[in-house]
Write a protein that holds these residues in place. Structure first.
Motif, PDB file in Angstrom:
ATOM      1  N   UNK A  13       0.780  -1.104   0.181  1.00  0.00           N
ATOM      2  CA  UNK A  13      -0.184  -0.209  -0.071  1.00  0.00           C
ATOM      3  C   UNK A  13       0.846   1.165  -0.170  1.00  0.00           C
ATOM      4  N   UNK A  14       1.985   1.074   0.638  1.00  0.00           N
ATOM      5  CA  UNK A  14       2.867   2.375   0.669  1.00  0.00           C
ATOM      6  C   UNK A  14       3.239   2.583  -0.628  1.00  0.00           C
ATOM      7  N   UNK A  15       3.846   1.364  -1.281  1.00  0.00           N
ATOM      8  CA  UNK A  15       4.625   1.501  -2.634  1.00  0.00           C
ATOM      9  C   UNK A  15       3.603   2.136  -3.547  1.00  0.00           C
ATOM     10  N   UNK A  16       2.246   2.183  -3.206  1.00  0.00           N
ATOM     11  CA  UNK A  16       1.401   2.790  -4.001  1.00  0.00           C
ATOM     12  C   UNK A  16       0.898   4.238  -3.680  1.00  0.00           C
ATOM     13  N   UNK A  40      11.438   3.314   6.270  1.00  0.00           N
ATOM     14  CA  UNK A  40      12.280   3.695   5.039  1.00  0.00           C
ATOM     15  C   UNK A  40      11.768   3.856   3.825  1.00  0.00           C
ATOM     16  N   UNK A  41      10.275   4.199   3.979  1.00  0.00           N
ATOM     17  CA  UNK A  41       9.509   4.433   2.697  1.00  0.00           C
ATOM     18  C   UNK A  41       8.776   5.606   2.761  1.00  0.00           C
ATOM     19  N   UNK A  42       9.445   6.577   2.905  1.00  0.00           N
ATOM     20  CA  UNK A  42       9.021   8.180   2.861  1.00  0.00           C
ATOM     21  C   UNK A  42       8.155   8.409   1.540  1.00  0.00           C
ATOM     22  N   UNK A  43       7.143   9.210   1.674  1.00  0.00           N
ATOM     23  CA  UNK A  43       6.477   9.361   0.511  1.00  0.00           C
ATOM     24  C   UNK A  43       7.193  10.869  -0.269  1.00  0.00           C
ATOM     25  N   UNK A  44       7.200  10.987  -1.342  1.00  0.00           N
ATOM     26  CA  UNK A  44       7.583  12.140  -2.365  1.00  0.00           C
ATOM     27  C   UNK A  44       7.011  13.368  -2.000  1.00  0.00           C
ATOM     28  N   UNK A  45       7.620  14.545  -2.033  1.00  0.00           N
ATOM     29  CA  UNK A  45       6.983  15.827  -1.706  1.00  0.00           C
ATOM     30  C   UNK A  45       5.696  16.032  -2.565  1.00  0.00           C
ATOM     31  N   UNK A  46       5.815  15.271  -3.701  1.00  0.00           N
ATOM     32  CA  UNK A  46       4.422  15.647  -4.765  1.00  0.00           C
ATOM     33  C   UNK A  46       3.376  14.973  -4.118  1.00  0.00           C
ATOM     34  N   UNK A  47       3.704  13.725  -3.836  1.00  0.00           N
ATOM     35  CA  UNK A  47       2.648  12.898  -3.158  1.00  0.00           C
ATOM     36  C   UNK A  47       2.021  13.393  -1.880  1.00  0.00           C
TER      37      UNK A  47
END
Length: 230
Positions: A13-16, A40-47
């Motif tokens: 889900x995080x990858x999505x 270790x799976x931060x979201x991008x600024x755009x997301x």
């Protein structure tokens, strides 16, 4: 579902691009656990911006839904009130007026009947009620309390029009000096000051006070003592 399989699902889900709140809602896992699994799976600024925009839209949609539900509920309750109250008779207004004066009327002056309020509708109720006691509108006087930074001529005109009482029946208003540098909020009915409407008539005043004494005796259990009224 095991904790390990939930972790795998959380990673997918995080990858999505799903947020912690969205994943938590689906998997019923605490945010602290998700923080450990997905640190270790931060979201991008755009997301993050996309999620924030979506959240604001969702909040606004929820707010509008709540507003519509409340509006529907208020309309329903008002309709019930219209049915319950029906048409108010003169006697019902006559009795209600004593309760109104008991709460909002001036009682200290033995010769004056004065009602004070900021709400024009309530003042109009008082005028209709006191007419049942034989007081003509031409006998009433108006005394306004205002602040110095208000538009006083406009306020006098407002009350004169609302109450249908000529300005010749208005006394010079009491003007309270506004505090320099202190911002005031005159929204709604408070924007037109406080209206004091009165008639000087000892008999009317005594009739009102004695009627209130009877109501106090019936509903408050306080026996009438004429000595206290002298």
């Amino acid at each position: 579902m095991s904790k390990f399989s939930k972790r795998d699902l959380a990673i997918r889900m995080r990858e999505k691009g799903m947020s912690y709140s969205q994943i938590k809602e689906h998997l019923q896992v605490s945010k602290s656990t998700l923080s450990l699994w997905l640190r270790h799976m931060p979201l991008s600024e755009q997301r993050i911006r996309e999620l924030r925009d979506h959240s604001e839209q969702r909040i606004e949609k929820t707010r509008e839904t709540k507003r519509k539900k409340k509006l529907q509920r208020i309309r329903s309750v008002y309709s019930e009130a219209v049915k319950d109250i029906g048409k108010v008779s003169k006697r019902e207004l006559y009795i209600a007026g004593f309760f109104l004066y008991w709460g909002e009327g001036v009682k200290a002056d033995p010769y004056t009947t004065m009602f004070t309020n900021t709400d024009p509708a309530m003042v109009k109720c008082f005028i209709q009620w006191i007419a049942l006691l034989g007081v003509k509108k031409s006998d009433l006087k108006v005394y306004l309390h205002v602040y110095s930074d208000m538009d006083i001529p406009q306020i006098i005109t407002f009350w004169s029009n609302e109450l249908n009482i000529p300005q010749s029946s208005f006394r010079k208003p009491y003007v309270k000096k506004s505090v320099a540098g202190k911002q005031k909020n005159y929204k709604g009915r408070f924007g037109f000051g406080t209206c004091n409407i009165y008639v000087r008539n000892r008999d009317i005043r005594e009739k009102i006070i004695m009627s209130i004494a009877r109501i106090r005796e019936v509903y408050g259990g306080i026996a009438f003592d004429p000595e206290k009224e002298i």
